[in-house]
Design an enzyme around this catalytic site. Structure first.
Site, PDB file in Angstrom:
ATOM      1  CB  THR A 297     -17.105 -30.442 -40.286  1.00 45.66           C
ATOM      2  OG1 THR A 297     -17.807 -30.511 -39.034  1.00 45.66           O
ATOM      3  CG2 THR A 297     -15.643 -30.776 -40.052  1.00 45.66           C
TER       4      THR A 297
ATOM      5  CE  LYS B 190     -18.476 -35.096 -38.028  1.00 43.27           C
ATOM      6  NZ  LYS B 190     -19.326 -34.065 -38.597  1.00 43.27           N
TER       7      LYS B 190
ATOM      8  CB  THR C 133     -24.073 -18.913 -33.861  1.00 41.46           C
ATOM      9  OG1 THR C 133     -22.960 -19.682 -34.277  1.00 41.46           O
ATOM     10  CG2 THR C 133     -25.301 -19.798 -33.693  1.00 41.46           C
ATOM     11  CD  GLU C 134     -30.626 -14.727 -36.902  1.00 41.02           C
ATOM     12  OE1 GLU C 134     -30.252 -15.118 -38.015  1.00 41.02           O
ATOM     13  OE2 GLU C 134     -31.610 -13.981 -36.730  1.00 41.02           O
TER      14      GLU C 134
ATOM     15  CD  GLU D 109     -30.874  -3.585 -35.584  1.00 40.74           C
ATOM     16  OE1 GLU D 109     -30.591  -3.566 -36.792  1.00 40.74           O
ATOM     17  OE2 GLU D 109     -31.010  -4.629 -34.940  1.00 40.74           O
TER      18      GLU D 109
ATOM     19  CG  HIS E 272     -31.193  -7.985 -36.111  1.00 39.98           C
ATOM     20  ND1 HIS E 272     -30.637  -6.802 -36.527  1.00 39.98           N
ATOM     21  CD2 HIS E 272     -30.672  -8.950 -36.903  1.00 39.98           C
ATOM     22  CE1 HIS E 272     -29.816  -7.044 -37.529  1.00 39.98           C
ATOM     23  NE2 HIS E 272     -29.826  -8.329 -37.792  1.00 39.98           N
TER      24      HIS E 272
END
Lengths: 361, 288
Positions: B16, B47, B101-102, B213, B247
């Site tokens: 949501t 919810k 998610t970060e 990286e 990052h």
């Protein structure tokens, strides 16, 4: 974020690890007041976040008679360009042997990695390269509450058993403090027992909030300002300002600048869903660095709205030329807005970078 | 393709929220275009009974599974609750969690991944764009318009850089079997090694691009184990030491994990390494 030695030692002490007796001073005068309570042989350690602090002149020996003078000397120094503002004055330990102990986040196993070495006080990375067998390792899933005894025995090898409990205590520090690294180097044996002679603690930036840390000291003022806007920002030393979306794409833009012989002034990842105001703030922030002669904007993505980006660039209205590569939603509208104002808009990131390098040459 | 196909039923957690709702719509638009099942349910505690773009919302994954058949979740919950949500997915019996998610605290990630492994649940991410198998399934936030079906696998620690290279591949006529964003955090569930193992067992995949990286050594570890032809691109050759490059995992620490030494080690293993993203298609052509 790196925690200073005296703060890290306080944390160790709370977890039952013995630390040297001492005081933190912020000026040589403060030391005078503490002198009567201190032992005769002392060591003065600058509280600065640098590796190789001892070699750089950040650790000085003194006795009671010379301590204030030595403190004056240390406070007047810069250790690897960092001025000394705090000094930890400690008893000089009667060391019988130095060991190395650390616990770190291990990317390969996704567990905590415990390292123990019979020779402490040295640069462990170097020691590891010269003699990998000198370091013993154990990998421990973080869902374990304690370090199992067999692991402690394996880690210690022939080292004294009295070091054993320290491993578990440091593991608890690691857990409790959301640490990326908890290190005691050297961990020393003395006639009076085992003492953490030095301490290093790095706290996960993503856990600062729940650790009650409000300011990330590792960031420069401009980096902190960028963080408030929600950008990832790193200052560099070149002349081309860089704004990208996504860490990898922004890094690749920096690399291309180097490939074509230019130098980037910064790394700025504006994040996803870049709206007009965000982009405007990013462009202004980068343009505010005096050495920036041109700015490259490289934005690619599904959700980035190019018309918003274009409006942001135009409303930033900065003195330096801004060269733009845009791909995403509403690309045509975005391109039209910018070309009407006379902005350069090559199609690929290579062309954008080449144009900027030529401009700053 | 690996990890999923048209038949994969998906639950979105954090359904949501802005991001969750937005990407439910995009994932289902994609599922519709390829004839897949897509997102069958959403979960946000408290919810239950709401709908997001026609998808019913439940209080828990267990509740959702009583009404729907699903094997994967895509996670958009806020960082502080994300570790918990990974474990809930694993506990409910899902076999795959894609954690978008970060900023999840790394200790939470480590615990959640351990717990997921004990429940035979595979975690992709966190801090990742998810995965996309063109013509089959999209689990996450990748922009589908750049992708085309084919035989090249892609594994990447990044988001937009992946799209850049996928775009180069597509323009060069090199379609993709599956593109997997494994995430930009220091600790991630599926590593290059894990995904390369799956690609080497996948009949549709002929070669793999690994996009790495600075930070750690997961690229080299993956290349060492690879049983399928690979080419690499490593970002961050201009990155200074001890600085986090966007990052959480992109940092050169204690002199380890810099781009130059990574590239040298990969080349020593015989892996072609592109100097620029635009060179990737040519290196792939040389290989197959």
């Amino acid at each position: 974020m790196k925690i200073l030695e005296y703060e890290a030692k306080k944390v160790l002490e709370e977890s039952g690890i013995r630390i040297p007796g001492g005081v933190l001073i912020r000026s040589p005068d403060e030391l005078a007041a503490h002198l009567p309570a201190l032992p005769d042989k002392l060591v003065l350690k600058a509280q600065v976040d640098v590796g190789g602090r001892g070699k750089a002149g950040g650790v000085l020996m003194a006795d009671k008679a010379t301590a204030v003078k030595t403190a004056q000397d240390l406070f007047s120094r810069e250790i690897k360009h960092i001025p000394v503002k705090e000094v930890l004055v400690e008893e000089r330990l009667d060391i019988t042997h130095e060991y190395y102990l650390s616990i770190a986040v291990d990317r390969s196993t996704q567990h905590a990695l415990i390292l123990f070495a019979d020779a402490g006080g040295v640069e462990i990375e170097k020691a590891a390269k010269e003699d990998p067998d000198a370091i013993r390792r154990a990998s421990l899933p973080l869902i374990m509450h304690d370090v199992p005894q067999f692991m402690v025995r394996d880690l210690l090898g022939k080292a004294p058993k009295e070091l054993g409990p320290l491993i578990n205590r440091l593991y608890h520090v690691f857990q409790k403090k959301d640490a990326l690294l908890a290190e005691i180097n050297p961990l020393v044996t003395t006639p009076g027992g085992v003492v953490a002679a030095d301490a290093k603690l790095i706290v996960d930036d993503n856990a600062l909030n729940r650790q009650g840390i409000t300011v990330n000291r590792d960031l420069s003022d401009r980096e902190r300002e960028a963080e408030r806007f929600g950008f990832s920002y790193v200052e560099l030393e070149g002349t081309i300002g860089v704004i990208g979306n996504g860490a990898g794409l922004t890094m690749a833009t920096l690399d291309l600048i180097e490939y074509y012989g230019g130098r980037a002034a910064n790394f700025l990842d504006v994040g996803g869903g870049a709206e007009q105001e965000r982009v405007m703030n990013a462009v202004r922030l980068v343009a505010s660095v005096p050495s920036v002669k041109a700015i490259v904007v490289n934005l690619l993505g599904g959700i980035t709205r190019c018309d918003e980006v274009a409006k942001g660039i135009i409303s930033a209205d900065v003195a330096q030329p801004v060269i733009v590569r845009l791909a995403g939603t509403n690309e045509t509208e975005g391109r039209k807005l910018l070309s009407d104002k006379g902005y350069q808009m090559p199609d690929t990131m290579e062309q954008v970078v080449k144009a900027a390098v030529e401009m700053t040459r | 393709m690996i990890f999923g196909d048209k038949k994969t039923g998906v639950i979105v957690t954090g359904a949501t929220g802005n991001q969750g709702a937005f990407h439910i719509a995009l994932m289902n638009e994609y599922a519709k275009s390829v004839g897949g099942r897509g997102v069958v349910a959403g979960v946000t505690p408290g919810k239950a009974g709401q709908e997001v773009h026609g998808v019913p919302v439940y209080n828990s994954i267990r509740d959702a599974l009583k009404e729907h058949d699903a094997s994967a979740s895509v996670l958009f919950v806020p960082a502080f609750a994300a570790g918990d949500s990974i474990m809930e997915s694993a506990s409910a019996g899902l076999s795959l969690v894609v954690a978008i998610t970060e900023h999840i605290p790394v200790h939470d990630t480590m615990k959640a991944i351990s717990y997921a492994k004990m429940n035979d649940c595979c975690v992709i991410g966190p801090n990742c764009p998810g995965l996309l198998s063109p013509g089959e399934v999209k689990l996450g936030i990748m922009p589908a318009q750049l992708f085309t079906r084919g035989h090249i696998g892609v594994i990447s620690r990044s988001g937009t850089l992946t799209y850049e290279i996928v775009d180069e591949l597509t323009r060069a006529g090199l379609g993709q079997s599956t593109v997997v964003g494994i995430g930009g955090d220091p600790v991630i569930g599926q590593t290059f090694t894990d995904v390369l193992t799956r690609f080497s067992e996948d009949r549709e995949t002929k070669a793999v691009v690994i996009i790495g990286e600075v930070g750690g050594a997961l690229e080299e570890e993956g290349a060492k184990s690879a049983e399928i032809p690979i080419v690499a691109y490593i970002a961050g050759i201009s990155a200074p030491p001890e600085k986090r490059m966007g990052h959480a995992g992109a940092i050169i620490e204690g002199g380890e994990g810099d781009a130059r030494s990574k590239i040298e080690r990969l080349k020593a293993m015989g892996v072609p390494v592109a100097q620029r993203p635009s060179e990737v298609p040519r290196l792939i052509h040389n290989l197959i």
